[in-house]
Motif scaffolding. Structure first.
Motif, short mmCIF file in Angstrom:
data_model
loop_
_atom_site.label_atom_id
_atom_site.label_comp_id
_atom_site.label_asym_id
_atom_site.label_seq_id
_atom_site.Cartn_x
_atom_site.Cartn_y
_atom_site.Cartn_z
N GLU A 71 -0.92 11.37 9.65
CA GLU A 71 -1.87 11.45 8.56
C GLU A 71 -1.09 11.21 7.44
OE1 GLU A 71 -5.19 10.23 6.49
OE2 GLU A 71 -5.02 10.77 8.79
N CYS A 72 0.33 11.56 7.27
CA CYS A 72 1.18 11.74 5.84
C CYS A 72 1.91 10.55 6.74
CB CYS A 72 2.04 13.03 5.97
SG CYS A 72 0.64 14.28 5.75
N ASN A 73 2.29 9.87 7.76
CA ASN A 73 2.83 8.85 7.61
C ASN A 73 2.44 7.30 8.24
OD1 ASN A 73 6.06 10.54 7.31
ND2 ASN A 73 4.14 11.48 8.64
N LEU A 74 1.10 6.70 8.02
CA LEU A 74 0.63 5.89 8.15
C LEU A 74 0.96 4.56 7.61
CD1 LEU A 74 -3.54 6.22 7.54
CD2 LEU A 74 -2.00 6.20 9.69
N VAL A 75 2.00 4.63 7.16
CA VAL A 75 2.96 3.53 6.51
C VAL A 75 3.88 3.21 7.39
CG1 VAL A 75 1.60 2.99 4.17
CG2 VAL A 75 4.24 4.37 4.49
N ARG A 76 4.33 4.38 8.02
CA ARG A 76 5.26 4.08 8.78
C ARG A 76 5.24 4.02 10.06
NH1 ARG A 76 9.17 9.80 8.16
NH2 ARG A 76 10.85 8.10 9.91
N GLU A 77 6.53 3.35 11.02
CA GLU A 77 6.13 2.86 12.45
C GLU A 77 6.01 4.03 13.24
OE1 GLU A 77 8.97 0.25 15.77
OE2 GLU A 77 9.83 0.84 13.71
N LEU A 78 4.97 3.64 13.42
CA LEU A 78 4.00 5.20 14.70
C LEU A 78 4.74 4.51 16.55
CD1 LEU A 78 2.31 6.47 12.31
CD2 LEU A 78 4.39 7.38 12.92
N GLU A 131 -11.07 -0.07 -4.08
CA GLU A 131 -9.77 -0.27 -5.13
C GLU A 131 -9.54 -1.84 -6.23
OE1 GLU A 131 -6.88 3.14 -4.01
OE2 GLU A 131 -8.72 4.28 -4.07
N GLY A 132 -9.99 -2.46 -5.13
CA GLY A 132 -9.31 -3.97 -5.53
C GLY A 132 -7.93 -4.27 -4.93
N MET A 133 -7.61 -3.42 -4.85
CA MET A 133 -6.67 -4.28 -4.08
C MET A 133 -6.22 -5.82 -3.18
SD MET A 133 -3.49 -2.03 -1.77
CE MET A 133 -2.89 -0.99 -2.80
N SER A 134 -5.31 -6.21 -2.98
CA SER A 134 -5.42 -7.64 -2.58
C SER A 134 -5.50 -7.57 -0.82
CB SER A 134 -4.44 -8.40 -2.49
OG SER A 134 -2.87 -8.20 -2.84
N ILE A 135 -6.17 -8.12 -0.72
CA ILE A 135 -5.75 -8.18 1.06
C ILE A 135 -4.69 -8.11 2.19
CG2 ILE A 135 -6.37 -8.92 3.48
CD1 ILE A 135 -8.83 -10.46 1.47
N THR A 136 -3.56 -8.59 0.63
CA THR A 136 -1.97 -8.99 1.71
C THR A 136 -1.30 -7.61 1.76
OG1 THR A 136 -1.79 -10.79 1.32
CG2 THR A 136 -0.14 -9.59 1.61
N GLU A 137 -1.79 -6.82 0.34
CA GLU A 137 -1.19 -5.67 -0.69
C GLU A 137 -1.94 -4.84 0.33
OE1 GLU A 137 -0.64 -4.79 -4.47
OE2 GLU A 137 -2.21 -6.19 -4.94
N PHE A 184 0.04 -2.00 8.03
CA PHE A 184 0.23 -2.68 9.09
C PHE A 184 1.67 -3.64 8.82
CE2 PHE A 184 -4.33 -1.90 9.80
CZ PHE A 184 -4.61 -1.80 11.29
N GLY A 185 2.23 -3.92 10.17
CA GLY A 185 3.07 -4.59 9.66
C GLY A 185 2.77 -6.60 10.26
N ASP A 186 2.34 -6.85 10.38
CA ASP A 186 1.55 -7.87 10.74
C ASP A 186 0.09 -8.69 10.30
OD1 ASP A 186 0.06 -10.24 12.24
OD2 ASP A 186 2.08 -10.31 13.04
N TYR A 187 0.20 -9.34 9.75
CA TYR A 187 -0.80 -10.00 8.62
C TYR A 187 -1.72 -9.42 9.37
CZ TYR A 187 -3.59 -12.18 5.51
OH TYR A 187 -4.76 -12.22 4.06
N ALA A 188 -1.76 -11.20 10.59
CA ALA A 188 -2.41 -11.45 11.63
C ALA A 188 -3.10 -11.21 12.11
CB ALA A 188 -1.99 -12.88 12.04
N SER A 227 -7.44 -7.37 14.14
CA SER A 227 -7.85 -5.94 13.70
C SER A 227 -9.01 -5.20 13.03
CB SER A 227 -6.87 -4.71 14.34
OG SER A 227 -5.92 -5.07 14.77
N PHE A 228 -9.17 -5.68 12.50
CA PHE A 228 -10.00 -5.18 10.70
C PHE A 228 -11.71 -5.63 11.18
CE2 PHE A 228 -12.25 -5.20 6.87
CZ PHE A 228 -11.73 -3.90 6.40
#
Length: 285
Positions: free
Chosen positions: A189-196, A242-248, A255-259, A264-265
């Motif tokens: 939960e605290c490290n979702l943006v990292r490679e796990l 919250e209004g963030m763009s899809i890419t952001e 997620f490290g891969d946009y496609a 997945s979403f």
């Protein structure tokens, strides 16, 4: 089974869904959540109930409240009869029943996520709730004049009782989630943006990767990979609303891969990130 499908989003299609079930088999293998609030009354059986990173062994008269954001699962520990009553309620429905001085959704909303979910009803309270649920069962099967008004009245009474029980309780449930599983979930939960990876978790938790994987699957019903995927999707949904763009939202949620994010979403949420953001689906919860 495709790992990405292990986490279940179980949508509620109506304002109110009432179920009184008795089973001798497991129906809650995997974590899931709904697009509605849930009242859950445990009546009998030998059952563990998981909410986020906590687990409780239920006793007759335990009343649980669950918000749409809270992942949960029940797990029957044997083949004895498992009896419970669940009532799912859309937020918009509860809002219509509430008044300026009585917020009937308070027991769901005014507490930290995954905490304060359980109160234990004493015998008198339990019988009062069972009387109301019995009335509700009859009303829901009736087409009599005024049945809809009587239904709303019973639901309002149940919610008043539930809110008062949570406001007045001193009950502290015992969390039996193994420490290793809780630590694993907390770290993710605290490290979702990292490679796990499982190897990384093994290093930071100083525990053999096979043991982490085995314990996690046993107590959550999920593989670590699928759990990480689902938490990242939940975070991306928050960012999109919250209004963030899809890419952001893609990269800020880990997620490290946009496609892969789009695929997945769409698979798990049932709609693309763009449509989700446009329609404000979370606002309907």
């Amino acid at each position: 089974m495709d790992e990405s499908l292990e986490y279940l989003f179980d949508p509620i299609q109506t304002d109110l869904l009432y179920l009184h079930r008795i089973t001798t088999y497991n129906m809650g293998t995997f974590y899931h959540r709904h697009n509605a609030y849930e009242l859950y009354l445990f009546l009998r059986g030998h059952v563990n109930f998981y909410i986020e990173n906590r687990c409780y062994h239920l006793q007759q008269g335990d009343l649980l409240v669950l918000s749409p954001q809270e992942m949960h699962r029940s797990f029957a520990l044997d083949n004895n009869e498992y009896e419970r009553i669940t009532i799912n309620l859309k937020k918009s429905y509860i809002n219509r029943l509430s008044t300026p001085t009585t917020n009937l959704s308070a027991c769901f909303d005014y507490r930290p996520k995954g905490k304060g979910n359980i109160v234990h009803l004493e015998e008198e309270q339990l019988q009062q709730v069972l009387q109301l649920t019995s009335e509700l069962e009859y009303i829901l099967s009736s087409n009599d004049y005024g049945a809809d008004i009587l239904r709303n009245n019973v639901i309002a009474q149940l919610l008043v009782i539930t809110n008062l029980a949570f406001q007045q309780t001193e009950f502290v449930p015992t969390d039996i989630m193994p420490e290793l599983v809780r630590k694993t979930m907390d770290y993710i939960e605290c490290n979702l943006v990292r490679e796990l990876t499982l190897e990384h978790l093994s290093e930071v938790l100083y525990t053999n990767s096979s043991k982490i994987s085995r314990q996690f699957k046993k107590h959550t019903g999920l593989t670590i990979r699928s759990y990480i995927l689902n938490r990242r999707i939940e975070l991306s949904k928050q960012y999109l609303t919250e209004g963030m763009s899809i890419t952001e939202a893609c990269y800020q949620s880990g997620f490290g891969d946009y496609a892969n994010f789009i695929r997945s979403f769409t698979k798990q949420v049932g709609t693309s990130p763009g449509k989700f953001a446009k329609n404000g689906i979370l606002a309907e919860l």
